[in-house]
Design a protein around this motif. Sequence first.
Motif, PDB file in Angstrom:
ATOM      1  N   LEU A   1       0.853  -1.079   0.058  1.00 24.41           N
ATOM      2  CA  LEU A   1      -0.051  -0.176  -0.047  1.00 24.41           C
ATOM      3  C   LEU A   1       0.735   1.108   0.102  1.00 24.41           C
ATOM      4  O   LEU A   1       0.297   2.383  -0.160  1.00 24.41           O
TER       5      LEU A   1
ATOM      6  N   ALA B   1      -6.273  -2.289   3.653  1.00 27.13           N
ATOM      7  CA  ALA B   1      -6.107  -0.864   4.351  1.00 27.13           C
ATOM      8  C   ALA B   1      -6.857  -1.113   5.703  1.00 27.13           C
ATOM      9  O   ALA B   1      -6.539  -0.330   6.575  1.00 27.13           O
TER      10      ALA B   1
ATOM     11  N   LEU C   1      -8.867   3.047   1.785  1.00 22.30           N
ATOM     12  CA  LEU C   1      -7.603   3.546   1.028  1.00 22.30           C
ATOM     13  C   LEU C   1      -7.198   4.732   1.255  1.00 22.30           C
ATOM     14  O   LEU C   1      -6.097   5.380   1.387  1.00 22.30           O
TER      15      LEU C   1
ATOM     16  N   TYR D   1      -6.459   5.641   4.627  1.00 24.58           N
ATOM     17  CA  TYR D   1      -5.037   4.841   5.024  1.00 24.58           C
ATOM     18  C   TYR D   1      -3.925   5.723   4.733  1.00 24.58           C
ATOM     19  O   TYR D   1      -2.995   6.136   5.405  1.00 24.58           O
TER      20      TYR D   1
END
Length: 236
Positions: free
Chosen positions: A86, A127, A221, A224
């Motif tokens: 990520l 996430a 996402l 995060y």
Amino acid sequence: MRTTLLLLMAGAALSATPAFAQREVQAANANPFDQTLMANAVRSGSDDKDDKDDTAPKIDPLAAQAIYNFAGCVVEISRPGAVKLLSKDYRSKDYQEDIRKIAKGHERCAPNSKLGFSGLVFAGNLAEHLLADQFTDAALATDLGRDRTATPITARGTLETISMCIVMSAPQQSVALFDTEVMSDAERDAMKALAPQLSACIRQGTEFRTNRVGLRALMALAAYRVAVTSKEGSAG
């Protein structure tokens, strides 16, 4: 030009029409993730009698929950790998290759199962689990709601712009969404509560198509990335 808001709460596919999907694939700031939801998470028809488009595929709640649990297992077994994934730019070929590798490399998290694959859903679920490991609800909401006028975070595409806008303008509601069970009534109600922010975050003339699974993944996402950027900034 007016804003076209297409939040398909009943669960139509992320790219509802071939023409729209093709535009996204070709656009410079296209949807950063796979354009199709997991094969086993959609089926033809709709259980919603008010849904006028009875040909739209509907997400199978059990399949969506299975992908969520699978991602949780991946984080539990290989947390550093999930963090590393990520941290990469989702627009890169490296990211696209790695997200498939990490999923395939953790088949033991879903023994004797045949799960379809969606980079968006899988990454979003990763996430969420990482956020739950690193932040309390109160800490995450506080961080998302911080004033970042002096140090703005540059979004990497239209969908990230929209999703970051949502989580930063509605931090409490966003955290409340992440606390709900996937595809539950509570999740549906939490998303309805986010409708004003969703509308406000979409520029006029922008078409935004998603469903419950896709929206939740995009928001996770975005949350995060915001949270990780904050931690990196404080560490530096």
